[in-house]
Motif scaffolding. Structure first.
Motif, PDB file in Angstrom:
ATOM      1  N   GLU B 379     -48.926  29.831  -0.259  1.00  0.00           N
ATOM      2  CA  GLU B 379     -49.522  29.549   1.054  1.00  0.00           C
ATOM      3  C   GLU B 379     -48.479  29.190   2.105  1.00  0.00           C
ATOM      4  O   GLU B 379     -48.693  28.300   2.924  1.00  0.00           O
ATOM      5  CB  GLU B 379     -50.572  28.442   0.923  1.00  0.00           C
ATOM      6  CG  GLU B 379     -51.663  28.816  -0.061  1.00  0.00           C
ATOM      7  CD  GLU B 379     -52.664  27.713  -0.280  1.00  0.00           C
ATOM      8  OE1 GLU B 379     -52.258  26.683  -0.837  1.00  0.00           O
ATOM      9  OE2 GLU B 379     -53.828  27.870   0.105  1.00  0.00           O
ATOM     10  N   CYS B 380     -47.367  29.894   2.085  1.00  0.00           N
ATOM     11  CA  CYS B 380     -46.338  29.602   3.082  1.00  0.00           C
ATOM     12  C   CYS B 380     -46.728  30.161   4.437  1.00  0.00           C
ATOM     13  O   CYS B 380     -46.250  29.701   5.470  1.00  0.00           O
ATOM     14  CB  CYS B 380     -44.993  30.168   2.655  1.00  0.00           C
ATOM     15  SG  CYS B 380     -44.939  31.964   2.614  1.00  0.00           S
ATOM     16  N   GLY B 381     -47.561  31.191   4.430  1.00  0.00           N
ATOM     17  CA  GLY B 381     -48.022  31.743   5.703  1.00  0.00           C
ATOM     18  C   GLY B 381     -47.016  32.619   6.427  1.00  0.00           C
ATOM     19  O   GLY B 381     -47.239  33.012   7.574  1.00  0.00           O
ATOM     20  N   ILE B 382     -45.921  32.933   5.794  1.00  0.00           N
ATOM     21  CA  ILE B 382     -44.929  33.811   6.442  1.00  0.00           C
ATOM     22  C   ILE B 382     -45.583  35.149   6.754  1.00  0.00           C
ATOM     23  O   ILE B 382     -45.443  35.688   7.856  1.00  0.00           O
ATOM     24  CB  ILE B 382     -43.690  34.006   5.529  1.00  0.00           C
ATOM     25  CG1 ILE B 382     -42.946  32.678   5.360  1.00  0.00           C
ATOM     26  CG2 ILE B 382     -42.763  35.074   6.088  1.00  0.00           C
ATOM     27  CD1 ILE B 382     -41.802  32.716   4.371  1.00  0.00           C
ATOM     28  N   CYS B 383     -46.337  35.668   5.780  1.00  0.00           N
ATOM     29  CA  CYS B 383     -46.987  36.964   5.985  1.00  0.00           C
ATOM     30  C   CYS B 383     -48.017  36.876   7.101  1.00  0.00           C
ATOM     31  O   CYS B 383     -48.117  37.769   7.939  1.00  0.00           O
ATOM     32  CB  CYS B 383     -47.634  37.434   4.686  1.00  0.00           C
ATOM     33  SG  CYS B 383     -48.897  36.315   4.065  1.00  0.00           S
ATOM     34  N   VAL B 384     -48.762  35.772   7.121  1.00  0.00           N
ATOM     35  CA  VAL B 384     -49.807  35.607   8.135  1.00  0.00           C
ATOM     36  C   VAL B 384     -49.181  35.644   9.527  1.00  0.00           C
ATOM     37  O   VAL B 384     -49.652  36.325  10.433  1.00  0.00           O
ATOM     38  CB  VAL B 384     -50.551  34.264   7.930  1.00  0.00           C
ATOM     39  CG1 VAL B 384     -51.641  34.090   8.969  1.00  0.00           C
ATOM     40  CG2 VAL B 384     -51.125  34.176   6.531  1.00  0.00           C
ATOM     41  N   CYS B 387     -47.692  39.329  10.325  1.00  0.00           N
ATOM     42  CA  CYS B 387     -48.532  40.536  10.302  1.00  0.00           C
ATOM     43  C   CYS B 387     -48.752  41.028  11.737  1.00  0.00           C
ATOM     44  O   CYS B 387     -49.237  40.289  12.580  1.00  0.00           O
ATOM     45  CB  CYS B 387     -49.877  40.231   9.647  1.00  0.00           C
ATOM     46  SG  CYS B 387     -51.065  41.579   9.856  1.00  0.00           S
ATOM     47  N   PRO B 388     -48.397  42.270  12.019  1.00  0.00           N
ATOM     48  CA  PRO B 388     -48.509  42.771  13.395  1.00  0.00           C
ATOM     49  C   PRO B 388     -49.963  42.909  13.845  1.00  0.00           C
ATOM     50  O   PRO B 388     -50.237  43.002  15.042  1.00  0.00           O
ATOM     51  CB  PRO B 388     -47.823  44.135  13.331  1.00  0.00           C
ATOM     52  CG  PRO B 388     -47.874  44.544  11.914  1.00  0.00           C
ATOM     53  CD  PRO B 388     -47.832  43.275  11.107  1.00  0.00           C
ATOM     54  N   ARG B 389     -50.905  42.920  12.890  1.00  0.00           N
ATOM     55  CA  ARG B 389     -52.306  43.134  13.241  1.00  0.00           C
ATOM     56  C   ARG B 389     -53.131  41.857  13.135  1.00  0.00           C
ATOM     57  O   ARG B 389     -54.347  41.900  13.286  1.00  0.00           O
ATOM     58  CB  ARG B 389     -52.910  44.190  12.308  1.00  0.00           C
ATOM     59  CG  ARG B 389     -52.158  45.500  12.308  1.00  0.00           C
ATOM     60  CD  ARG B 389     -52.498  46.339  13.500  1.00  0.00           C
ATOM     61  NE  ARG B 389     -53.926  46.657  13.487  1.00  0.00           N
ATOM     62  CZ  ARG B 389     -54.571  47.212  14.515  1.00  0.00           C
ATOM     63  NH1 ARG B 389     -53.908  47.476  15.625  1.00  0.00           N
ATOM     64  NH2 ARG B 389     -55.849  47.485  14.430  1.00  0.00           N
ATOM     65  N   ASN B 390     -52.485  40.762  12.845  1.00  0.00           N
ATOM     66  CA  ASN B 390     -53.214  39.514  12.650  1.00  0.00           C
ATOM     67  C   ASN B 390     -54.347  39.671  11.630  1.00  0.00           C
ATOM     68  O   ASN B 390     -55.440  39.140  11.790  1.00  0.00           O
ATOM     69  CB  ASN B 390     -53.783  39.030  13.983  1.00  0.00           C
ATOM     70  CG  ASN B 390     -53.645  37.527  14.123  1.00  0.00           C
ATOM     71  OD1 ASN B 390     -52.948  36.891  13.330  1.00  0.00           O
ATOM     72  ND2 ASN B 390     -54.317  36.955  15.108  1.00  0.00           N
ATOM     73  N   ALA B 391     -54.062  40.423  10.583  1.00  0.00           N
ATOM     74  CA  ALA B 391     -55.105  40.774   9.619  1.00  0.00           C
ATOM     75  C   ALA B 391     -55.225  39.760   8.494  1.00  0.00           C
ATOM     76  O   ALA B 391     -56.179  39.777   7.727  1.00  0.00           O
ATOM     77  CB  ALA B 391     -54.816  42.153   9.038  1.00  0.00           C
ATOM     78  N   LEU B 392     -54.246  38.864   8.373  1.00  0.00           N
ATOM     79  CA  LEU B 392     -54.241  37.943   7.243  1.00  0.00           C
ATOM     80  C   LEU B 392     -54.574  36.531   7.696  1.00  0.00           C
ATOM     81  O   LEU B 392     -54.266  36.144   8.822  1.00  0.00           O
ATOM     82  CB  LEU B 392     -52.854  37.925   6.592  1.00  0.00           C
ATOM     83  CG  LEU B 392     -52.360  39.233   5.982  1.00  0.00           C
ATOM     84  CD1 LEU B 392     -50.877  39.142   5.670  1.00  0.00           C
ATOM     85  CD2 LEU B 392     -53.145  39.549   4.713  1.00  0.00           C
ATOM     86  N   ASP B 393     -55.197  35.787   6.814  1.00  0.00           N
ATOM     87  CA  ASP B 393     -55.385  34.365   7.096  1.00  0.00           C
ATOM     88  C   ASP B 393     -55.404  33.586   5.789  1.00  0.00           C
ATOM     89  O   ASP B 393     -55.851  34.085   4.752  1.00  0.00           O
ATOM     90  CB  ASP B 393     -56.680  34.129   7.871  1.00  0.00           C
ATOM     91  CG  ASP B 393     -56.610  32.788   8.634  1.00  0.00           C
ATOM     92  OD1 ASP B 393     -55.527  32.173   8.658  1.00  0.00           O
ATOM     93  OD2 ASP B 393     -57.645  32.384   9.203  1.00  0.00           O
ATOM     94  N   LEU B 394     -54.881  32.368   5.854  1.00  0.00           N
ATOM     95  CA  LEU B 394     -54.909  31.498   4.687  1.00  0.00           C
ATOM     96  C   LEU B 394     -56.238  30.765   4.678  1.00  0.00           C
ATOM     97  O   LEU B 394     -56.599  30.116   5.663  1.00  0.00           O
ATOM     98  CB  LEU B 394     -53.773  30.476   4.764  1.00  0.00           C
ATOM     99  CG  LEU B 394     -52.368  30.995   4.503  1.00  0.00           C
ATOM    100  CD1 LEU B 394     -51.337  29.953   4.912  1.00  0.00           C
ATOM    101  CD2 LEU B 394     -52.213  31.327   3.020  1.00  0.00           C
ATOM    102  N   LYS B 395     -56.937  30.810   3.545  1.00  0.00           N
ATOM    103  CA  LYS B 395     -58.250  30.162   3.522  1.00  0.00           C
ATOM    104  C   LYS B 395     -58.138  28.647   3.590  1.00  0.00           C
ATOM    105  O   LYS B 395     -58.941  27.983   4.225  1.00  0.00           O
ATOM    106  CB  LYS B 395     -59.019  30.596   2.281  1.00  0.00           C
ATOM    107  CG  LYS B 395     -59.428  32.062   2.372  1.00  0.00           C
ATOM    108  CD  LYS B 395     -60.302  32.468   1.207  1.00  0.00           C
ATOM    109  CE  LYS B 395     -60.582  33.963   1.261  1.00  0.00           C
ATOM    110  NZ  LYS B 395     -60.973  34.482  -0.045  1.00  0.00           N
TER     111      LYS B 395
END
Ligand code: SF4
Ligand code: SF4
Ligand code: SF4
Ligand code: SF4
Lengths: 352, 536
Positions: B379-384, B387-395
């Protein structure tokens, strides 16, 4: 039998070794009871300072917080702070039950045990025990532990006798280690690296600070410690072979030592002298050794079975983690704790 | 009370398909295989690299015969179940898919990289006939004189130095004559000092040099069979004239050399090296052989460790960790920590950036999708944040929380407030020991790497005085470079916003550890001062 899970692994000692064992046990689904005599977890490591200078210098002290957090959230396990081991019942197959006692009230309780891990750590050598460095008598002589406490409280300003003035610090290595006269003819493993990190930290934090390190031999285990020493040399830390035997307070302030430089005896003046104190067996080792029938070695640390089986005590069902079996640095402790958990699981596998 | 807490629990079952792959041909791989097997995990051992055993024995005075027995022990020479070599290793949801050079493919829960190492070449200013110290017992004809030179080019690794010291002792005890030349006597382990003392008492002569390394020359002899050397050394203890030593054999210690990373491991391991090129960084998160790529372990010489005992212990420790990792793989429902929305265009930015190899590409008949391994994600959130599309979120740490914070700041017209974003494992923990100054809002984040440029700018544009980001020290981040990401983003933001707006608040990035609460308070106060100094 260890595989019976109504019974727990008892961990004696809640310093970094005990916490590391607890964490890995619970991650492997084994319930534990951790017994810590003092009123807090974390041991020595908890009081030591961060040695980062712009970047982490791998002193590994903050690891204890990671361990503590995971351990605090372990289910099916318990942590008894303010308790000590009072007795055990063992059979041929190992430990059966242990009794623990609340230090304050003396109240005892019994726990069904499957194995017992000793993680009681070490005592820091007290330089008062061997008078010559004037620790506790001469102002300005402190131990590596004292220096860490000062850094941890962000009080480094206090070190300079004159605010903002120059500060000359010397480290004396091997104090209470490699010293046959006190039965400590072993290297304490951690202090060379710690002193070099502290030297870099002082130079970084205190403008005008000069550091000299007096050593017998430098122990630089690990792949990056050699670089640490080179960095220290680049930053102007002097490394001098031979540790002066005496510290004299000067009338005009400061401390005088006689050191040998290029074959000549030279008197040098320092504002602070840091004694890199070694690791001695814990004061409670002897009592615990008696309770468990777990023998101590010639230096007073817990004996292990063989060189390669270095985490099992000759006493059945007793495992030994961290610096109570041999002086250790934090990474050594982490590895030893992992080896203990591995040995416990391997013994369960063998039994089943 | 005690009993109510006492619950039964079973050792987590490891499934048959949860096996380990051990890569390596030598003693290290044998040690790792034995350690992993002893915990009830199935092991496949695959060929790779050298098969020489290049592990030194530093076990103090401890029995050398035990070491030799250990080296030869059948149990550690276990059969190689796969005779093939891995050519590709891909992290997937339940571990790793490994393709071998014979075309076969298998899945493993964890992978151990346990190849043998190399030593640096012998320094080229040394005459012919000088040997380097390798593991084992010295076999010189007795009554020969042998000289062991440590710390010749650089300070010798203590385990290699102690191996040399022991060879000197063996030679002395078998009737030879030994000299040890060094800058620092290696006394690793509890019995190191005893070995040093035993050697001295047995008559081994120790000489200590300073900045000037000893000069080693080969003497011309009529008979080529008996090589002779002459060494001159400036002893810093017994000062005076240079000391001259004549001896039959000379052994010099050299330090380990990082090995090349095989192609199959490159994408997984190339970022796992330390500045010297060895695998596994010296980091609080990599002790006991863990890499940041979860489920991938490195043990032994490839990590710069040439010590036999240390390798034995770290193999056991890594095995215990791997066992818990396999349990976690079994339990964690996939992607429970993260949501992937329809916005995803499968650019694979997230897959490339995840430090823990938690993201994989799931090929499906209709369309492929990115897949998050819950067990790996920290859950580091680096990917979030990237992400160029803002497609990811940490629950567990949703974007919504930041939106709420920003809305609150706007609603409160919080122009006199300062926001401190702090990583929970450093600033978050240190917080409990300090009292925050007034008008400071502390907002803990799972990792500084979660702070995206958009969160940072939106917070600042909510009209506050400033933002202070407190991350873990460089080199101490649990997700390796989350803290560096935060710094880079703040830097970019500074450049961008400063060209657009004049009177926005200030921001700063500092690093700290959990044991630095007094310093944390100082950093916050310094930031507040610097913000106040900026004229309106
Ligand atoms: S390992 Fe040591 S130097 Fe690095 S961040 Fe932690 S406490 Fe600071
Ligand atoms: S680590 Fe260094 S200071 Fe500590 S006992 Fe060993 S040689 Fe002495
Ligand atoms: S970075 Fe975003 S858009 Fe790209 S693959 Fe990952 S989730 Fe999809
Ligand atoms: S949050 Fe971090 S660990 Fe989890 S998938 Fe994203 S980059 Fe990987």
């Amino acid at each position: 039998m260890i595989g019976n899970h109504d019974r727990r692994v008892i961990i004696v000692g809640g310093g970094i070794a005990g916490l590391a064992v607890a964490r890995l046990l619970s991650e492997n689904g084994l319930p534990f009871t951790l017994v810590e005599r003092s009123d807090k977890l974390g041991g020595h490591t908890k009081d030591w300072a961060c040695m980062a200078v712009d970047e982490c210098k791998n002193c590994f002290c903050c690891l204890v917080f990671d361990y503590e957090d995971t351990v605090a959230s372990c289910r099916n396990s318990e942590i008894l702070v303010g308790y000590e081991l009072s007795s055990v019942v063992s059979s041929d197959s190992g430990i059966q039950r242990v009794k623990v006692r609340q230090v304050d009230s003396g109240a005892e309780q019994e726990i069904q045990a499957s194995a017992l891990v000793l993680a009681i750590g070490f005592d820091t050598f007290d330089p008062v025990d061997k008078g010559f460095w004037g620790y506790g008598q001469i102002d300005g002589v402190l131990t590596l532990a004292d220096l860490n406490h000062i850094i941890r409280s962000n009080d480094l300003g206090k070190l300079s006798p004159v605010p903002e003035g120059a500060l000359d610090v010397a480290f004396f290595q091997c104090i209470g280690s490699r010293d046959k006269s006190i039965g400590a003819n072993y290297c304490s493993q951690y202090c060379c690296g710690s002193a070099i990190r502290a030297a870099l930290k002082l130079i970084h934090e205190v403008p005008g600070c000069n550091v000299s390190i007096f050593y017998i031999d430098l122990q630089l285990p690990g792949k990056t410690t050699r670089d640490l020493m080179e960095e220290a040399q680049e930053k102007g830390v002097r490394f001098l072979q031979g540790v002066p035997g005496e510290i004299r307070p000067l009338q005009e302030g400061g401390l005088q030592v006689i050191s040998e430089i290029d074959g000549q005896n030279v008197a040098e003046r320092f504002d602070r002298i840091v004694l890199s104190v070694g690791q001695r067996p814990s004061a409670s080792a002897a009592a615990i050794s008696k309770i468990l029938g777990a023998p101590l070695n010639e230096f007073g640390f817990f004996e292990t079975r063989t060189l390669f089986d270095a985490v099992r005590s000759p006493a059945n069902g007793v495992y030994i983690a961290g610096s109570c079996s041999s002086p250790a640095s934090i990474p050594d402790v982490a590895v030893s704790a992992g080896t203990v958990v591995s040995a416990i699981i391997a013994d369960i596998e063998k039994a089943s | 009370m005690l009993n109510s807490k006492l619950q039964t629990n079973t050792l987590q079952e490891t499934r048959a398909n949860q096996s380990a792959l051990v890569v390596g041909n030598g003693l290290t791989a044998s040690i790792v295989t034995a350690a992993v097997k002893s915990l009830g995990i199935d092991v496949t051992r695959s060929k790779f690299g050298l098969d020489s055993a290049l592990l030194f024995h530093s076990g103090g005075r401890g029995p050398f015969e035990a070491f030799v027995r250990f080296l030869n022990e059948g149990a550690f020479r276990c059969e190689t179940t796969a005779s093939s070599t891995p050519v590709e290793i891909i992290p997937v949801e339940k571990g790793f898919v490994v393709t071998f050079d014979d075309g076969s493919r298998s899945e493993f829960g964890c992978v151990f990289f346990a190849t043998e190492g190399n030593l640096k070449p012998i320094p080229n200013d040394l005459p012919d006939g000088v040997n380097i110290v390798t593991p084992g017992i010295l076999k010189v004809p007795s009554s020969q004189s042998a000289c062991f030179v440590l710390d010749y080019e650089e300070i010798t690794d203590p385990s290699i130095g102690m191996n040399a010291m022991r060879m000197a002792l063996d030679n002395q005890l078998s009737g030879g004559n030994s000299f040890v030349l060094l800058r620092h006597a290696p006394v690793q382990g509890m019995l190191g000092e005893t070995l040093y003392e035993t050697a001295r008492l047995a008559g081994v002569r120790f000489l200590r040099f300073g900045n000037i390394a000893p000069r080693i020359e080969r003497l011309q002899t009529s008979n080529d069979l008996s090589i002779k050397f002459q060494i001159s050394i400036q002893d810093i203890i017994e000062r005076g004239e240079d000391i001259l030593i004549e001896c039959d054999r000379v052994f010099v210690t050299v330090n380990p050399l990082p090995a090349d990373i095989p192609i199959a491991f490159k994408h997984l391991l190339s970022k796992e090296t330390d500045p010297l090129g060895f695998l596994i960084q010296d980091s609080v998160h990599c002790l006991t052989g863990k890499s940041f790529r979860r489920g991938l372990y490195c043990v032994g010489p490839s990590t710069g460790c040439m010590d036999l005992l240390e390798t034995v212990f770290s193999a056991s420790a890594a095995a215990a960790d791997a066992r818990s990792w396999l349990g976690l793989l079994e339990q964690a429902p996939s992607s429970s920590k993260m949501s992937v929305s329809e916005q995803c265009i499968r650019c694979l930015t997230c897959l490339r950036l995840c430090p823990h190899a938690a993201i994989s590409l799931k090929s499906q008949p209709s369309k492929s999708s990115v897949n998050i391994t819950g067990a790996r994600c920290l859950e580091c959130g680096i990917c979030v944040a990237e992400c160029p599309r803002n497609a990811l979120d940490l629950k567990g740490f949703p974007e919504e929380d930041f939106v709420t914070l920003i809305e609150r700041l706007r609603a409160q017209n919080a122009h006199d407030s300062t926001v401190v974003f702090g990583c929970h494992r450093s600033a978050g923990r240190a917080l409990s020991e300090i009292e925050l100054p007034e008008k400071v809002i502390f907002f803990p984040v799972s990792c500084a790497g979660r702070l995206s440029e958009s969160i940072l700018s939106a917070t600042l544009l909510a009209g506050i005085k400033g933002i202070l980001v407190l991350g873990c020290h460089h080199g101490n981040c649990r997700s390796k470079n989350g803290t560096d990401w935060a710094k880079a983003r703040l830097d970019t933001m500074t450049t961008r916003l400063n060209t657009m707006f004049k009177d926005i608040g200030s921001f700063s990035y500092k690093t700290m550890a959990a044991n630095e609460s007094p310093r944390m308070l100082k950093l916050i106060n310094e930031f507040l001062d610097s913000v106040d100094r900026i004229p309106d």
